[in-house]
Design an enzyme around this catalytic site. Structure first.
Site, PDB file in Angstrom:
ATOM      1  N   GLY A  95       6.072  -0.968  -0.557  1.00  0.00           N
ATOM      2  CA  GLY A  95       5.883  -0.459  -1.699  1.00  0.00           C
ATOM      3  C   GLY A  95       5.791   1.210  -1.706  1.00  0.00           C
ATOM      4  CB  SER A 127       8.493  -1.171   3.533  1.00  0.00           C
ATOM      5  OG  SER A 127       8.822   0.027   2.735  1.00  0.00           O
ATOM      6  CB  ALA A 128       4.443   0.930   2.376  1.00  0.00           C
ATOM      7  CG  HIS A 164      13.286   1.361   4.021  1.00  0.00           C
ATOM      8  ND1 HIS A 164      13.681   0.289   3.986  1.00  0.00           N
ATOM      9  CD2 HIS A 164      11.973   1.536   3.472  1.00  0.00           C
ATOM     10  CE1 HIS A 164      12.771  -0.285   3.250  1.00  0.00           C
ATOM     11  NE2 HIS A 164      11.513   0.341   3.091  1.00  0.00           N
TER      12      HIS A 164
END
Length: 253
Positions: A95, A127-128, A164
Site C-alpha cells: 500500500g 511492496s510497502a 516494483h
C-alpha cells in the site's frame, strides 16, 4: 542483535501479477517459507490507505487460508504489542509506505515487530511491507501522503529495496526514470546498496543466506553507474554486510 543471526524473511516486490488471483504468484514461496511450523500469522494492514483495514485483512485471510494458515489482524487486537510478542509469524502487506510507517510509529509497534522478527518469527512483506523491512523507507515509490516522525524503519536487512522496479521509460514523459531516482539516493547514500525487485521477484533470507526468488531478475545498485543484474536463484548474501543509512530512526509509542 545482528539482523542475520536468526532472522527469517520473505520480501516480495508485489502481491499480484496482472491477470492472476490475489497472492497467486508467490503462493508456493509462502507455503515453503512458513512450512508446517506456522499455524497462524499476524497481519499488519496499515499500508492500506484506500481500503478499509478489515477488508484488507479479509482478502489476505482468504489467500493464506487456502494454504492452511489462520490470520489475525493487529488492528483488531485488544493489545497490539502483546499480539506482536505472541505472533508465530508476521505479515505486512503493501500500500502506501508512509502511511504504514506512520501507523507503526503511532501504535508503538515498530520496535516490538523488529524485536519479534529478530527473535525468530518469520516475516513476510510485499511492496510497502518489503520497504519497511529496510533501514529506511527512502527507496519507496510512494507519495508522502502523511508525515511519519522519521524515515527509519525496521532495519531487518542492511540494504534498501525498491519494489516494483522497472527499466521502462514512459514515452513523452519528462520525469526521472526509476533508475535515475535510485541514483539520486546513491549520491547521498553511497554505502547503502539498493535492490531493484521487478514484479514477480523477491528475496528470501534463511540461515544467513539471501536468495533471489521468483521468476524475474533483480538489479543491485551499489553506486552511480555500478549496477549488476542477477537471475532468479542467485545468492545475494554479500548484501548482508553492514551499511550506514542516513535516514532518521522513527520510534514513537
Amino acid at each position: 542483535l545482528a539482523p542475520t543471526t536468526v532472522t527469517r524473511l520473505l520480501l516480495l516486490s508485489n502481491s499480484t501479477n496482472p491477470g492472476q488471483p490475489y497472492l497467486a504468484w508467490p503462493r508456493t514461496l509462502i507455503a515453503e517459507f512458513f512450512g508446517t511450523a506456522v499455524r497462524r500469522v499476524l497481519f499488519v494492514p496499515f499500508a492500506g490507505a484506500r481500503m478499509p483495514w478489515a477488508e484488507y485483512a479479509g482478502s489476505v485471510r482468504t489467500a493464506v487460508g487456502e494454504l492452511g494458515y489462520g490470520l489475525d489482524s493487529v488492528h483488531e487486537a485488544a493489545d497490539a504489542v502483546a499480539a506482536v510478542h505472541a505472533a508465530e509469524a508476521i505479515v505486512i502487506g503493501g500500500g502506501n509506505t508512509f502511511h504504514l510507517l506512520d501507523q507503526l510509529c503511532r501504535t508503538g509497534l515498530l520496535g516490538p515487530i523488529r524485536e519479534r522478527v529478530r527473535a525468530g518469527a518469520p516475516f513476510l512483506g510485499w511492496s510497502a511491507g518489503a520497504n519497511v523491512a529496510c533501514p529506511t523507507i527512502c527507496t519507496t515509490n510512494d507519495m508522502p501522503i502523511v508525515a511519519p516522525p522519521g524515515f527509519g524503519a525496521l532495519d531487518l536487512v542492511p540494504f534498501q529495496i525498491n519494489p516494483h522496479f522497472t527499466d521502462a521509460a514512459i514515452p513523452n514523459h519528462g520525469g526521472e526514470t526509476r533508475r535515475q531516482r535510485i541514483e539520486e539516493y546513491l549520491v547521498l547514500n553511497p554505502d547503502v546498496p539498493v535492490v531493484g525487485l521487478r514484479e514477480g521477484s523477491g528475496l528470501r533470507l534463511e540461515d544467513r543466506r539471501l536468495t533471489l526468488v521468483g521468476d524475474a531478475p533483480a538489479t543491485v545498485f551499489s553506486g552511480i553507474g555500478a549496477d549488476t543484474d542477477y537471475s532468479p536463484g542467485a545468492t545475494l548474501s554479500f548484501l548482508l554486510r553492514p551499511s550506514s543509512p542516513t535516514g532518521l530512526t522513527a520510534e514513537t509509542g
